[in-house]
Design a protein around this motif. Structure first.
Motif, PDB file in Angstrom:
ATOM      1  N   ARG A 121       0.815  -1.219   0.000  1.00 53.29           N
ATOM      2  CA  ARG A 121       0.000   0.000   0.000  1.00 53.29           C
ATOM      3  C   ARG A 121       0.847   1.267   0.000  1.00 53.29           C
ATOM      4  O   ARG A 121       0.419   2.313  -0.480  1.00 53.29           O
ATOM      5  CB  ARG A 121      -0.967   0.014   1.191  1.00 53.29           C
ATOM      6  CG  ARG A 121      -0.393   0.424   2.532  1.00 53.29           C
ATOM      7  CD  ARG A 121      -1.475   0.414   3.598  1.00 53.29           C
ATOM      8  NE  ARG A 121      -1.019   1.007   4.848  1.00 53.29           N
ATOM      9  CZ  ARG A 121      -1.143   2.285   5.144  1.00 53.29           C
ATOM     10  NH1 ARG A 121      -1.705   3.111   4.279  1.00 53.29           N
ATOM     11  NH2 ARG A 121      -0.724   2.762   6.301  1.00 53.29           N
ATOM     12  N   HIS A 122       2.064   1.196   0.550  1.00 57.61           N
ATOM     13  CA  HIS A 122       2.942   2.353   0.543  1.00 57.61           C
ATOM     14  C   HIS A 122       3.669   2.530  -0.789  1.00 57.61           C
ATOM     15  O   HIS A 122       3.983   3.650  -1.183  1.00 57.61           O
ATOM     16  CB  HIS A 122       4.012   2.229   1.638  1.00 57.61           C
ATOM     17  CG  HIS A 122       3.499   2.396   3.029  1.00 57.61           C
ATOM     18  ND1 HIS A 122       3.656   1.437   4.000  1.00 57.61           N
ATOM     19  CD2 HIS A 122       2.837   3.420   3.619  1.00 57.61           C
ATOM     20  CE1 HIS A 122       3.111   1.854   5.138  1.00 57.61           C
ATOM     21  NE2 HIS A 122       2.611   3.057   4.931  1.00 57.61           N
ATOM     22  N   LEU A 123       3.964   1.425  -1.450  1.00 55.61           N
ATOM     23  CA  LEU A 123       4.897   1.446  -2.575  1.00 55.61           C
ATOM     24  C   LEU A 123       4.309   1.026  -3.912  1.00 55.61           C
ATOM     25  O   LEU A 123       4.937   1.228  -4.951  1.00 55.61           O
ATOM     26  CB  LEU A 123       6.089   0.529  -2.258  1.00 55.61           C
ATOM     27  CG  LEU A 123       6.811   0.796  -0.929  1.00 55.61           C
ATOM     28  CD1 LEU A 123       7.815  -0.316  -0.642  1.00 55.61           C
ATOM     29  CD2 LEU A 123       7.503   2.151  -0.960  1.00 55.61           C
ATOM     30  N   GLY A 124       3.108   0.438  -3.889  1.00 53.61           N
ATOM     31  CA  GLY A 124       2.527  -0.077  -5.128  1.00 53.61           C
ATOM     32  C   GLY A 124       2.321   0.978  -6.198  1.00 53.61           C
ATOM     33  O   GLY A 124       2.519   0.721  -7.392  1.00 53.61           O
ATOM     34  N   GLY A 125       1.939   2.182  -5.784  1.00 48.35           N
ATOM     35  CA  GLY A 125       1.710   3.251  -6.751  1.00 48.35           C
ATOM     36  C   GLY A 125       2.987   3.708  -7.420  1.00 48.35           C
ATOM     37  O   GLY A 125       3.064   3.786  -8.652  1.00 48.35           O
ATOM     38  N   LEU A 126       4.016   3.983  -6.617  1.00 51.55           N
ATOM     39  CA  LEU A 126       5.272   4.464  -7.215  1.00 51.55           C
ATOM     40  C   LEU A 126       5.949   3.358  -8.024  1.00 51.55           C
ATOM     41  O   LEU A 126       6.641   3.642  -9.008  1.00 51.55           O
ATOM     42  CB  LEU A 126       6.199   5.052  -6.161  1.00 51.55           C
ATOM     43  CG  LEU A 126       6.907   4.171  -5.124  1.00 51.55           C
ATOM     44  CD1 LEU A 126       8.180   3.565  -5.672  1.00 51.55           C
ATOM     45  CD2 LEU A 126       7.255   5.010  -3.896  1.00 51.55           C
ATOM     46  N   ALA A 127       5.729   2.095  -7.623  1.00 50.38           N
ATOM     47  CA  ALA A 127       6.284   0.982  -8.402  1.00 50.38           C
ATOM     48  C   ALA A 127       5.657   0.939  -9.792  1.00 50.38           C
ATOM     49  O   ALA A 127       6.355   0.724 -10.793  1.00 50.38           O
ATOM     50  CB  ALA A 127       6.042  -0.335  -7.680  1.00 50.38           C
ATOM     51  N   ARG A 128       4.360   1.156  -9.868  1.00 50.64           N
ATOM     52  CA  ARG A 128       3.680   1.170 -11.172  1.00 50.64           C
ATOM     53  C   ARG A 128       4.189   2.313 -12.041  1.00 50.64           C
ATOM     54  O   ARG A 128       4.367   2.153 -13.255  1.00 50.64           O
ATOM     55  CB  ARG A 128       2.167   1.287 -10.958  1.00 50.64           C
ATOM     56  CG  ARG A 128       1.502  -0.020 -10.544  1.00 50.64           C
ATOM     57  CD  ARG A 128       0.075   0.222 -10.041  1.00 50.64           C
ATOM     58  NE  ARG A 128      -0.646  -1.019  -9.851  1.00 50.64           N
ATOM     59  CZ  ARG A 128      -0.490  -1.831  -8.812  1.00 50.64           C
ATOM     60  NH1 ARG A 128       0.390  -1.537  -7.864  1.00 50.64           N
ATOM     61  NH2 ARG A 128      -1.206  -2.947  -8.709  1.00 50.64           N
ATOM     62  N   VAL A 129       4.405   3.470 -11.430  1.00 51.85           N
ATOM     63  CA  VAL A 129       4.931   4.611 -12.184  1.00 51.85           C
ATOM     64  C   VAL A 129       6.310   4.269 -12.751  1.00 51.85           C
ATOM     65  O   VAL A 129       6.597   4.516 -13.933  1.00 51.85           O
ATOM     66  CB  VAL A 129       5.006   5.868 -11.284  1.00 51.85           C
ATOM     67  CG1 VAL A 129       5.770   6.985 -11.994  1.00 51.85           C
ATOM     68  CG2 VAL A 129       3.610   6.334 -10.901  1.00 51.85           C
TER      69      VAL A 129
END
Length: 226
Positions: A121-129
């Motif tokens: 939940r902390h890192l999934g968004g930036l990983a996708r970017v």
């Protein structure tokens, strides 16, 4: 009194030797002035690196991160940076911003480490970017919840770095312009800085109606967290 420009014209510009630079730094340290040296953090953990370089000028921060990366395997470095990016403490959004900037200096070989955190939940968004920017395939679409969480986290990082800056105001204007119903959902975002971010948006947006909606959303977010 002659200015610096007059002195330069009269005597010319000089470049310190390595010994001279060492001597100047020693004097600064003796005077209690922070004088970081590139490579000082190369042996430190990623969390120390990210917490420290946030106070550096952009070029110095990049040099320090590159020195840190040069001593590590790309996948191992990415995993360490990502681990340091976790957390709900007040400094965590700024660490994640630093993590994202550091990861941008690593090539495609770090992809396995980024795929490992897609459900985090902390890192999934930036990983996708990161994966999208590096042309990776098979990257799952983020949920609406993840998109809003990453948005709040990004604004919180900018707020922590520069306060109510012109850059943050520009981000706020663009965000609200693209998502007219942003505040209807944003106040529900499960992020420690949601209330603070929405309050800042209320301060920064020049439209009174939008600013009022942001303040109301901030109040609802804080009431929800009680």
């Amino acid at each position: 009194m002659s200015g610096r420009g007059d002195a330069a014209a009269r005597y010319g510009m000089v470049r310190l030797t390595a010994l001279g630079a060492h001597g100047v730094r020693a004097r600064l340290l003796d005077a209690g002035i922070t004088a970081p040296l590139t490579g000082d953090l190369a042996g430190q953990g990623a969390e120390t690196l990210l917490d420290t370089v946030t106070g550096y000028p952009e070029a110095a921060a990049r040099d320090e991160v590159e020195e840190w990366l040069d001593r590590r395997d790309p996948v191992a470095a990415a995993r360490e940076l990502l681990a340091a990016g976790r957390g709900d403490d007040p400094a965590a959004p700024l660490r994640r911003l630093g993590c994202q900037q550091a990861l941008a200096l690593i090539g495609r070989e770090a992809e396995p480490a980024l795929r490992e955190v897609l459900d985090d939940r902390h890192l999934g968004g930036l990983a996708r970017v990161w994966l999208a920017e590096h042309g990776a395939t098979g990257v799952p679409e983020p949920s609406e919840e993840m998109v809003f969480w990453l948005t709040v986290d990004t604004l919180a990082a900018q707020l922590g770095a520069d306060g109510d800056s012109a850059e943050l105001e520009e981000l706020v204007l663009g965000l609200v312009g693209q998502h007219g119903a942003f505040f209807d959902t944003a106040w529900r975002v499960d992020h420690p800085a949601t209330g603070e971010v929405l309050e800042a948006m209320g301060r920064l947006h020049p439209d009174r109606a939008v600013a009022k909606a942001a303040r109301q959303a901030a109040y609802k977010a804080r009431s929800r967290g009680r």
